[in-house]
Every structure is written in structure tokens, then in C-alpha cells.
Design a protein around this motif. Structure first.
Motif, PDB file in Angstrom:
ATOM      1  N   GLN A 178       0.834  -1.201   0.000  1.00 30.67           N
ATOM      2  CA  GLN A 178       0.000   0.000   0.000  1.00 30.67           C
ATOM      3  C   GLN A 178       0.872   1.256   0.000  1.00 30.67           C
ATOM      4  OE1 GLN A 178      -2.480   0.620   3.566  1.00 30.67           O
ATOM      5  NE2 GLN A 178      -4.231   0.824   2.201  1.00 30.67           N
ATOM      6  N   LYS A 180       2.627   0.484 -11.082  1.00 28.64           N
ATOM      7  CA  LYS A 180       2.497  -0.969 -11.053  1.00 28.64           C
ATOM      8  C   LYS A 180       3.445  -1.523  -9.993  1.00 28.64           C
ATOM      9  CE  LYS A 180       3.357  -0.840 -15.429  1.00 28.64           C
ATOM     10  NZ  LYS A 180       2.913   0.526 -15.739  1.00 28.64           N
ATOM     11  N   LEU A 235      -6.031  -4.523  -2.619  1.00 34.36           N
ATOM     12  CA  LEU A 235      -5.470  -3.411  -3.375  1.00 34.36           C
ATOM     13  C   LEU A 235      -6.035  -3.406  -4.787  1.00 34.36           C
ATOM     14  CD1 LEU A 235      -1.783  -3.841  -2.188  1.00 34.36           C
ATOM     15  CD2 LEU A 235      -3.450  -2.190  -1.329  1.00 34.36           C
ATOM     16  N   ASP A 236      -5.724  -2.381  -5.535  1.00 33.34           N
ATOM     17  CA  ASP A 236      -6.203  -2.247  -6.915  1.00 33.34           C
ATOM     18  C   ASP A 236      -5.609  -3.361  -7.785  1.00 33.34           C
ATOM     19  OD1 ASP A 236      -6.763  -1.528  -9.541  1.00 33.34           O
ATOM     20  OD2 ASP A 236      -6.439   0.607  -9.194  1.00 33.34           O
ATOM     21  N   GLY A 241      -5.611  -3.808 -10.828  1.00 34.58           N
ATOM     22  CA  GLY A 241      -4.983  -3.329 -12.057  1.00 34.58           C
ATOM     23  C   GLY A 241      -3.579  -2.804 -11.858  1.00 34.58           C
ATOM     24  N   LYS A 242      -3.164  -2.662 -10.582  1.00 31.66           N
ATOM     25  CA  LYS A 242      -1.839  -2.116 -10.296  1.00 31.66           C
ATOM     26  C   LYS A 242      -0.881  -3.125  -9.672  1.00 31.66           C
ATOM     27  CE  LYS A 242      -3.330   2.685  -9.567  1.00 31.66           C
ATOM     28  NZ  LYS A 242      -3.322   3.829  -8.613  1.00 31.66           N
TER      29      LYS A 242
END
Length: 263
Positions: free
Chosen positions: A102, A111, A132-133, A135-136
Motif C-alpha cells: 500500500q 504498477k 489493493l487495486d 490493475g496495479k
């Protein structure tokens, strides 16, 4: 590691250098590799860390990423009966991974690749990153790629194993042969199951007894096997990272198109 790869490790940089790289779009790599975990009589306790940092440096060189300091304490409950081996609880380890990841994303990294050299660490890391996201963040499991699995199946002569065994010892012969004491390599008894419980060096009547701490037969390891396994592992990781980078780029809206629509 050579000086060319040193430049990717943030612990060897100044904070403003890190900020500049992040501003230029650098991805982040968080290696997870134990430095206090027994690996038999023939390998050092930091075997996982050696693998994690070498693999991270190879990926960083290819994708121009920044490497965060290796998380060298983790959830390794199977080895605590051996001197020097440390293990965090699953919950503590999960929380540590989540907070570090994080924080890396909060720094502005677009990323994050969490490079995981463990087995018992896989589930806690998955749980940590799930918050967490998606996509990242990507979880890189070094033993799960198809090329590595095929190479391991083709090369392995041992009838069981997963720790300080034929395969891991072969990898270390390719990575750090000066740290491998093949004269001290000792196979463990066939425990009769693929995933034993916590190993013990003392209780000879236990089904999980292993005098050396290995699980498998490291005496079958060779440099040639290690070179093949390492190349397969690295190819798998490079492909996974490249695919994730491409997917992330494709998912981002094109700024030019956005401007034309808004007129």
C-alpha cells in the motif's frame, strides 16, 4: 550482482532519485525471500533471498523497474524447529505485505510486482494484495510458470521434494555455486506425501522427520539442471510481467481521444 543492476535497488539510492524514477513511470518490485530459514546442511539460510534478489534484478533490468528492500521475514511455519529459522504468523505476515504494498503504491508507482519465492507465503500474499487495486498489483509466484513446471517435471529424478531438494539445490548451483556444499547434501526420508507438516530434526519417529531439514534429494542436483530451470523460471516471469504491463497500458484511456470527445 553487477553494478548495472545495482542502480535498480532503492536502498542504494537517494530519495529524490527514487522520486524521479517514479515520476518517469517506473514500476516497483517487492521481493519476498527468507534470510532466516533453514535449507538443509548444504545451503545457507538466506537461499530464498539470494534467488529473490537475483530474479528481481533481472526483471528490473528488462523493464526498468525499482526494487524495494527484500521482505526477508515471512510465514514459514514448517521450519521453526531448526536453529535460526524464523516465522511470522500468517496474519502478521499478511498485514506486513499489505502495508508495504500500500505504501509503495501511495508513493506513486503505477504498477507493483510482488516476487514471491515461498510456498507457505503464497496464500497470505494473495489475501494481502486482494485488498489493493488489481490493475496495479501482480503476484509473481516463481515456481508456477508453465516453462518452469515442464522443465522441473522433465529433469527431476527425486521421487519427492519441495525444499532444499534436487531442484532448489540445482538453482543455487547456477546462481551461487560458492555457497553450495554438495559434500554435506543429504536426502530426507520419503515422507509419503507431497506436502508434509512441520519438519523435525529430532523426533526420529515422526512422519515428518528430516535430520538435515531438506525435503527431497539434493544429492541429485547439478549445475546443468540449474541453468535450465533458472532460464525457464526467468522466461515465465518476464512473460507474465510483459503481459501485465501491456494489459495495464491498454486499459488506460488515451489522453488525445479523451480531449477530442470533451470538446
Amino acid at each position: 550482482m553487477g553494478t548495472d543492476t545495482d542502480r535498480h535497488f532503492i536502498e542504494r539510492m537517494r530519495w529524490d532519485e527514487v522520486a524521479r524514477h517514479i515520476g518517469n513511470g517506473a514500476a516497483a518490485i517487492l521481493p519476498i525471500g527468507a534470510a532466516a530459514k533453514q535449507h538443509g546442511f548444504h545451503l545457507p539460510l538466506n537461499t530464498d533471498r539470494i534467488q529473490a534478489e537475483w530474479l528481481a534484478s533481472q526483471l528490473a533490468g528488462r523493464f526498468d523497474a525499482l526494487i524495494w528492500p527484500t521482505l526477508s521475514y515471512g510465514h514459514y511455519p514448517a521450519f521453526v524447529a531448526y536453529a535460526g529459522s524464523s516465522s511470522l504468523s500468517s496474519a502478521t505476515f499478511e498485514a506486513v505485505v499489505h502495508e508495504i504494498a500500500q505504501g509503495i503504491l501511495a508513493d506513486g508507482c503505477r504498477k507493483l510486482f510482488v516476487l514471491d519465492t515461498g510456498i507457505s507465503t503464497l496464500a497470505p500474499v494473495e489475501r494481502a494484495l486482494a485488498r489493493l487495486d488489481a490493475g496495479k498489483v501482480m503476484h509473481l509466484r516463481i515456481h508456477d510458470g508453465p516453462r518452469y513446471r515442464q522443465a522441473a517435471e522433465r529433469l527431476a529424478e527425486q521421487n519427492h521434494g519441495s525444499h532444499a531438494d534436487e531442484l532448489e539445490t540445482s538453482l543455487m548451483l547456477a546462481l551461487a555455486p560458492h555457497l553450495v556444499e554438495m559434500a554435506r547434501a543429504e536426502p530426507s526420508p520419503a515422507i509419503g506425501q507431497e506436502a508434509p507438516g512441520p519438519l523435525t530434526p529430532l523426533d526420529v519417529n515422526s512422519p515428518n522427520y528430516s535430520r538435515s531439514g531438506s525435503f527431497g534429494d539434493p544429492t541429485l542436483a547439478t549445475l546443468a539442471k540449474g541453468e535450465i530451470l533458472l532460464a525457464a523460471m526467468l522466461d515465465d516471469l518476464r512473460e507474465q510481467v510483459a503481459a501485465f504491463v501491456t494489459e495495464a497500458a491498454a486499459a488506460q484511456p488515451r489522453s488525445g481521444m479523451t480531449r477530442s470527445v470533451s470538446r
